[in-house]
Motif scaffolding. Sequence first.
Motif, PDB file in Angstrom:
ATOM      1  N   GLY A  96      15.388   0.049  -2.577  1.00  0.00           N
ATOM      2  CA  GLY A  96      16.305   0.235  -1.450  1.00  0.00           C
ATOM      3  C   GLY A  96      17.548   1.012  -1.878  1.00  0.00           C
ATOM      4  N   LYS A  97      18.312   1.413  -0.882  1.00  0.00           N
ATOM      5  CA  LYS A  97      19.545   2.154  -1.167  1.00  0.00           C
ATOM      6  C   LYS A  97      20.678   1.190  -1.478  1.00  0.00           C
ATOM      7  CE  LYS A  97      17.475   5.272  -1.074  1.00  0.00           C
ATOM      8  NZ  LYS A  97      17.086   5.268  -2.435  1.00  0.00           N
ATOM      9  N   SER A  98      21.583   1.649  -2.331  1.00  0.00           N
ATOM     10  CA  SER A  98      22.764   0.849  -2.657  1.00  0.00           C
ATOM     11  C   SER A  98      23.654   0.728  -1.418  1.00  0.00           C
ATOM     12  CB  SER A  98      23.554   1.541  -3.768  1.00  0.00           C
ATOM     13  OG  SER A  98      23.995   2.797  -3.284  1.00  0.00           O
ATOM     14  N   ASN A 144       0.887  -1.154   0.000  1.00  0.00           N
ATOM     15  CA  ASN A 144       0.000   0.000   0.000  1.00  0.00           C
ATOM     16  C   ASN A 144       0.929   1.208   0.000  1.00  0.00           C
ATOM     17  OD1 ASN A 144      -1.920   1.949   0.573  1.00  0.00           O
ATOM     18  ND2 ASN A 144      -1.893   1.522   2.779  1.00  0.00           N
ATOM     19  N   ASP A 145       1.326   1.659  -1.185  1.00  0.00           N
ATOM     20  CA  ASP A 145       2.322   2.734  -1.286  1.00  0.00           C
ATOM     21  C   ASP A 145       1.631   4.088  -1.272  1.00  0.00           C
ATOM     22  OD1 ASP A 145       4.445   4.423  -1.728  1.00  0.00           O
ATOM     23  OD2 ASP A 145       5.348   3.192  -3.304  1.00  0.00           O
ATOM     24  N   LEU A 146       1.881   4.840  -0.208  1.00  0.00           N
ATOM     25  CA  LEU A 146       1.251   6.159  -0.073  1.00  0.00           C
ATOM     26  C   LEU A 146       2.083   7.254  -0.740  1.00  0.00           C
ATOM     27  CD1 LEU A 146       0.364   5.767   3.703  1.00  0.00           C
ATOM     28  CD2 LEU A 146      -1.219   5.647   1.794  1.00  0.00           C
ATOM     29  N   GLY A 147       3.205   6.856  -1.343  1.00  0.00           N
ATOM     30  CA  GLY A 147       4.099   7.846  -1.920  1.00  0.00           C
ATOM     31  C   GLY A 147       4.060   7.870  -3.432  1.00  0.00           C
ATOM     32  N   ALA A 148       5.117   8.417  -4.025  1.00  0.00           N
ATOM     33  CA  ALA A 148       5.176   8.531  -5.479  1.00  0.00           C
ATOM     34  C   ALA A 148       5.432   7.176  -6.137  1.00  0.00           C
ATOM     35  CB  ALA A 148       6.257   9.521  -5.881  1.00  0.00           C
ATOM     36  N   ALA A 156      17.667  13.924  10.358  1.00  0.00           N
ATOM     37  CA  ALA A 156      16.449  13.427   9.691  1.00  0.00           C
ATOM     38  C   ALA A 156      16.820  12.947   8.300  1.00  0.00           C
ATOM     39  CB  ALA A 156      15.388  14.524   9.601  1.00  0.00           C
ATOM     40  N   TYR A 157      16.331  11.754   7.975  1.00  0.00           N
ATOM     41  CA  TYR A 157      16.582  11.173   6.653  1.00  0.00           C
ATOM     42  C   TYR A 157      15.235  11.079   5.932  1.00  0.00           C
ATOM     43  CZ  TYR A 157      17.696   7.626   3.155  1.00  0.00           C
ATOM     44  OH  TYR A 157      17.835   6.934   1.975  1.00  0.00           O
ATOM     45  N   PHE A 158      15.130  11.765   4.797  1.00  0.00           N
ATOM     46  CA  PHE A 158      13.854  11.886   4.077  1.00  0.00           C
ATOM     47  C   PHE A 158      13.870  10.951   2.862  1.00  0.00           C
ATOM     48  CE2 PHE A 158      12.451  15.852   6.179  1.00  0.00           C
ATOM     49  CZ  PHE A 158      13.644  16.308   6.715  1.00  0.00           C
ATOM     50  N   ASP A 159      13.147   9.827   2.972  1.00  0.00           N
ATOM     51  CA  ASP A 159      13.113   8.873   1.855  1.00  0.00           C
ATOM     52  C   ASP A 159      11.729   8.226   1.775  1.00  0.00           C
ATOM     53  OD1 ASP A 159      13.924   7.316  -0.279  1.00  0.00           O
ATOM     54  OD2 ASP A 159      14.868   5.785   0.958  1.00  0.00           O
ATOM     55  N   ALA A 160      10.677   9.075   1.788  1.00  0.00           N
ATOM     56  CA  ALA A 160       9.324   8.493   1.752  1.00  0.00           C
ATOM     57  C   ALA A 160       8.611   8.910   0.476  1.00  0.00           C
ATOM     58  CB  ALA A 160       8.556   8.905   3.001  1.00  0.00           C
TER      59      ALA A 160
HETATM   60  C1  LIG Z   1      11.932   4.521  -1.291  1.00  0.00           C
HETATM   61  S1  LIG Z   1      11.107   3.612  -0.075  1.00  0.00           S
HETATM   62  C2  LIG Z   1      12.159   3.743   1.309  1.00  0.00           C
HETATM   63  C3  LIG Z   1      13.366   2.916   1.165  1.00  0.00           C
HETATM   64  C4  LIG Z   1      14.149   2.739   2.445  1.00  0.00           C
HETATM   65  N1  LIG Z   1      14.540   3.999   3.033  1.00  0.00           N
HETATM   66  C5  LIG Z   1      15.373   1.925   2.123  1.00  0.00           C
HETATM   67  O1  LIG Z   1      16.378   2.501   1.717  1.00  0.00           O
HETATM   68  O2  LIG Z   1      15.290   0.697   2.199  1.00  0.00           O
HETATM   69  C6  LIG Z   1       9.810   4.697   0.377  1.00  0.00           C
HETATM   70  C7  LIG Z   1       8.912   4.138   1.475  1.00  0.00           C
HETATM   71  O3  LIG Z   1       8.131   5.203   1.985  1.00  0.00           O
HETATM   72  C8  LIG Z   1       6.822   4.762   2.211  1.00  0.00           C
HETATM   73  N2  LIG Z   1       5.934   5.927   2.086  1.00  0.00           N
HETATM   74  C9  LIG Z   1       5.793   6.719   0.999  1.00  0.00           C
HETATM   75  N3  LIG Z   1       4.898   7.692   1.242  1.00  0.00           N
HETATM   76  C10 LIG Z   1       4.457   7.513   2.517  1.00  0.00           C
HETATM   77  C11 LIG Z   1       3.540   8.201   3.353  1.00  0.00           C
HETATM   78  N4  LIG Z   1       2.883   9.272   2.914  1.00  0.00           N
HETATM   79  N5  LIG Z   1       3.355   7.744   4.594  1.00  0.00           N
HETATM   80  C12 LIG Z   1       4.022   6.654   5.046  1.00  0.00           C
HETATM   81  N6  LIG Z   1       4.920   5.967   4.314  1.00  0.00           N
HETATM   82  C13 LIG Z   1       5.132   6.383   3.056  1.00  0.00           C
HETATM   83  C14 LIG Z   1       6.559   3.702   1.132  1.00  0.00           C
HETATM   84  O4  LIG Z   1       5.563   2.798   1.580  1.00  0.00           O
HETATM   85  C15 LIG Z   1       7.932   3.076   0.979  1.00  0.00           C
HETATM   86  O5  LIG Z   1       8.061   1.926   1.773  1.00  0.00           O
END
Ligand SMILES: C[S@@+](CC[C@H](N)C(=O)[O-])C[C@H]1O[C@@H](n2cnc3c(N)ncnc32)[C@H](O)[C@@H]1O
Length: 262
Positions: free
Chosen positions: A90-92, A66-70, A183-187
Amino acid sequence: MKRFFFFIISYIKYFFSSKDEHSIHSPFVFNLYREIIIKKKHYYAFEDLNKIRHNLLSDQTVLKINDLGAGSKVNQSKERLVSDIVKNSGKSTKISELLFRLTNHFHPSILIDLGTSVGLTTLYLSKASQQSIVYSFEGCHDTVEYAKKLFKTAQADNVLTIEGNIDNTLPAQIEKITQIDLAYFDANHTYEATKRYFEWCIKKIHNDTLFIFDDIHWSPGMEKAWKEIIEDNRTVVTIDLFEVGLVFFRREQPKQHFILKL
Ligand SMILES: C[S@@+](CC[C@H](N)C(=O)[O-])C[C@H]1O[C@@H](n2cnc3c(N)ncnc32)[C@H](O)[C@@H]1O
């Protein structure tokens, strides 16, 4: 296809404008670049983390997404294998180890990790500074349950997972904490979400806080957000490493932007 060309053009621009240590006059940035960013120091924890990565890359567990992001760059289907998530979203190892070195260097007490996914990058943050509390945010139920098991097996006791849409969970959590050290922004990789996360987190910064933005050149929206963060008069030193952007708030420094080779 359009995004692919955008990405390639962004990389070419970065390639020709990025510099090395000889261009850096700031002692803070010079030392950080030489000793932490490019110095590939080995830590014992990398051996365990590499084993975990290796296991995840062959893990055939199916998760309901259930991907809430892009969304993922490659596979946007509703069910995904853990191996596919780690490979494509995931990250390299290179970026994960950079995150480890930065966290280990700054020893944050309170760390915000947006986008836990299956938990691999979170483990690098957790193991880099075991005294830190890592608040890790994820919206997908199956994914966060998988990550929690991984944290338990890896004895990452300093990670607190917060499940739900970050648009609700982040502002609520920020109210409860005194400060953010890292803070690490990766969502959610959209312009609007990146700007919202930035505005919420900046409320709890101090002089030595570090923000790390992932995928700053992933799309025109992400580049726009990154450009506005660089120009924001509350940010002081910003460093573009292409895959990630670093933001410092050190008032003793002049406002300056660096594009550096990684
Ligand atoms: C690119 S992945 C993160 C990868 C992780 N940091 C890694 O390197 O393994 C983005 C994650 O953010 C979550 N996500 C995206 N938008 C979100 C939101 N609005 N609320 C909660 N989680 C969210 C997605 O479900 C996904 O698992």
